[in-house]
Structures are given as structure tokens and as C-alpha cells.
Design an enzyme around this catalytic site. Structure first.
Site, PDB file in Angstrom:
ATOM      1  N   GLU A  23       0.791  -1.254  -0.162  1.00 32.47           N
ATOM      2  CA  GLU A  23       0.075  -0.068   0.051  1.00 32.47           C
ATOM      3  C   GLU A  23       0.843   1.334   0.081  1.00 32.47           C
ATOM      4  O   GLU A  23       1.925   1.154   0.510  1.00 32.47           O
ATOM      5  CB  GLU A  23      -0.977   0.143   1.133  1.00 32.47           C
ATOM      6  CG  GLU A  23      -1.738  -1.147   1.527  1.00 32.47           C
ATOM      7  CD  GLU A  23      -2.491  -1.147   2.911  1.00 32.47           C
ATOM      8  OE1 GLU A  23      -3.378  -0.201   2.904  1.00 32.47           O
ATOM      9  OE2 GLU A  23      -2.414  -1.872   3.500  1.00 32.47           O
ATOM     10  N   ALA A  24       0.279   2.285  -0.540  1.00 33.81           N
ATOM     11  CA  ALA A  24       1.065   3.584  -0.604  1.00 33.81           C
ATOM     12  C   ALA A  24       0.696   4.397   0.731  1.00 33.81           C
ATOM     13  O   ALA A  24      -0.373   4.566   1.151  1.00 33.81           O
ATOM     14  CB  ALA A  24       0.612   4.640  -1.671  1.00 33.81           C
TER      15      ALA A  24
END
Length: 288
Positions: free
Chosen positions: A171-172
Site C-alpha cells: 500500500e502507498a
């Protein structure tokens, strides 16, 4: 996030459950980029523009919008095996009550990136294990930069308890002190592949990839890393809508669920298969 997947005995008959180690690797964390690839923010901005202009290259939905009503997230009820994923935000969990409620598995957050540990992980791990889960190797931290990540991976991969598959959570997360705000697709994919290969060498099984819709459509689209099973997030629609024909193993379908033994709301997940397929999958994961 870095988590551990605990599988509990089924309510109908006692079965030995699997415990999967979930790695957390915030994609793009640490290090500078030298690739002239579109940044994640630029990709999302461009895709928003594509959506407005109805360009065919925009993967907003993999089914016609007129058919969306056929794919609600409530279709999760079609699947037999359900579980949760938890962190410190769920407070003090009564794992016996969770097991008795019919929850088949639980993902337990341990770390986020290379700079944050979940304060409830050790308690959740011990209590869930005491509730009857089978112990397996666990890694409590993975660094952000490649050198730190590889060193901590080697140092923390505990032995004993049987070998387990791993999950790479991608995930960012710009709030992390060691994560970049700009992600480059080819760089992220190459870094992910290195981690996935190292996990597979150690655990002897292909790791699972966790992905949100945005990350999938920006980084993992076009069958990238399709040789690995995937755990997808889609809380509005069935995964078919946002992930197309990508075969998934776990589906995170709700973020505000209610489960006995867990204070407040909790993420809920399902396994893609029947009870029989679940038992076969557990057997495969605990082999070796």
C-alpha cells in the site's frame, strides 16, 4: 502492515488450523528513484481524466456500469469461510469469543513499514495462540530500505512451529517516515518481486499479495505478478468489478463489521472457496 494469519478450528469438526505469517512491505519505501516512470499520483490523476473522457484505457470498472447492481459486496455471503484482520485499534480482543463466533482466520497487524510496531501485536498473538491456533514462524519487523529490509528479514525469521506462507501487504502510505510519496511502477514491481522471491525461498511456498483497488489499478494491473495469489480489498463491490478476471484467494469486503469478542468495528474477509477447499488450502500451507 505486517500481520499474522491465524486459522481456527471449524465449528463443525475439529481441524488443525494454519498460521500464516504476513509480511508488511510499504511499496516504494526508502531509497531514491532513478526511473522515469509515472508517479502514483500522476497515474491516478491521469486515470481520473480518462474516466471523465470515457477513454477505454481507464480501468474504473471491469463490468458495464449497467451491471454493477449484480456485484454488491454483500455477495461475500456466497462464500463459506470468513475471517477478520485486526490491529491495536480493535482494543483488547477476546479471542475465545472470536473463535466461538465461527471466525475461521484472523490477520493480526504487527508492523507498518520499517518504523512502526503495532502495540497490541504481542498480546493479540499470545491470546490468539492460547485460543487454539497452531504456532508458526513470525517476523516482527521489516525495514523500509532494501538493505535494512533484507537484514531484518534474516534476523527476525524465527524457526520452529512448521513453515508457513507469507503475505506481502503493498500500500502507498505517505504518513510513514521512511516511505516515499512518489511511487514508480517498474521500480515497485521489481522491489516486490525481490521480496516475494526471498519469502518463497525461506518459507517454501508462494507468498500472498495484499492490495487495495488504487494500488492494483496503478501498479499491479495487466497481470503484474499474477503468478502469486492475491488478497484484495473491495468494500463496495464484488472483486470482479475492480479487479476483473484476476483470481483472488482472500477478499476484504467490509471495514465496519461487528464480531463477538472484538470491541468496535473490524475488517472482515472471506476465502475464495468452499469449506472443503479451505481445508485443502490449510493442509497445503502447513505442509513442510
Amino acid at each position: 502492515m505486517q500481520c499474522t494469519l491465524l486459522a481456527f478450528p471449524a465449528r463443525i469438526r475439529a481441524v488443525t488450523a494454519a498460521l500464516l505469517l504476513l509480511f508488511s512491505f510499504l511499496a516504494g519505501c526508502g531509497g531514491g528513484s532513478t526511473l522515469l516512470q509515472p508517479a502514483l499520483g500522476e497515474i491516478l490523476d491521469q486515470r481520473a481524466a480518462d474516466a471523465r473522457e470515457k477513454r477505454p484505457g481507464f480501468l474504473a470498472y471491469a463490468v458495464p456500469e449497467s451491471d454493477l447492481h449484480h456485484y454488491p459486496a454483500t455477495r461475500s455471503a456466497e462464500y463459506d469461510v470468513h475471517g477478520v484482520d485486526v490491529s491495536k485499534y480493535q482494543g483488547n480482543i477476546d479471542w475465545e469469543a472470536v473463535k466461538d463466533a465461527g471466525v475461521a482466520f484472523a490477520f493480526i497487524k504487527a508492523t507498518e513499514g520499517g518504523d512502526a510496531a503495532d502495540s497490541k501485536f504481542l498480546r493479540n498473538w499470545a491470546a490468539a495462540k492460547a485460543a487454539g491456533s497452531r504456532a508458526a514462524p513470525i517476523i516482527s519487523s521489516i525495514g523500509a530500505a532494501s538493505r535494512m529490509r533484507n537484514r531484518q528479514f534474516r534476523e527476525r525469521r524465527a524457526g520452529g512451529g512448521g513453515r508457513a506462507a507469507a503475505v506481502l501487504d503493498v500500500e502507498a502510505t505517505p504518513t510513514s517516515r521512511t516511505c516515499k510519496r512518489t511511487l514508480y511502477r517498474e521500480e515497485v514491481l521489481a522491489d516486490m518481486r525481490k521480496m516475494l522471491e526471498e519469502m518463497e525461498r525461506h518459507y517454501g511456498k508462494k507468498p500472498i499479495i495484499y492490495s487495495s483497488v488504487d494500488f492494483y489499478q496503478s501498479i499491479l494491473h495487466s497481470n503484474a505478478l499474477a503468478e502469486y495469489p492475491i488478497w484484495v480489498r473491495s468494500t463496495k463491490y464484488h472483486p470482479t468489478v475492480r479487479y476483473g478476471d484476476r483470481k483472488w484467494t482472500f477478499w476484504q469486503y467490509r471495514s465496519d463489521g461487528s464480531v463477538p469478542g472484538i470491541p468496535g468495528s473490524v475488517d472482515q474477509n472471506t476465502f475464495h472457496g468452499t469449506q472443503e477447499q479451505w481445508q485443502a488450502w490449510l493442509k497445503e500451507q502447513t505442509r513442510g
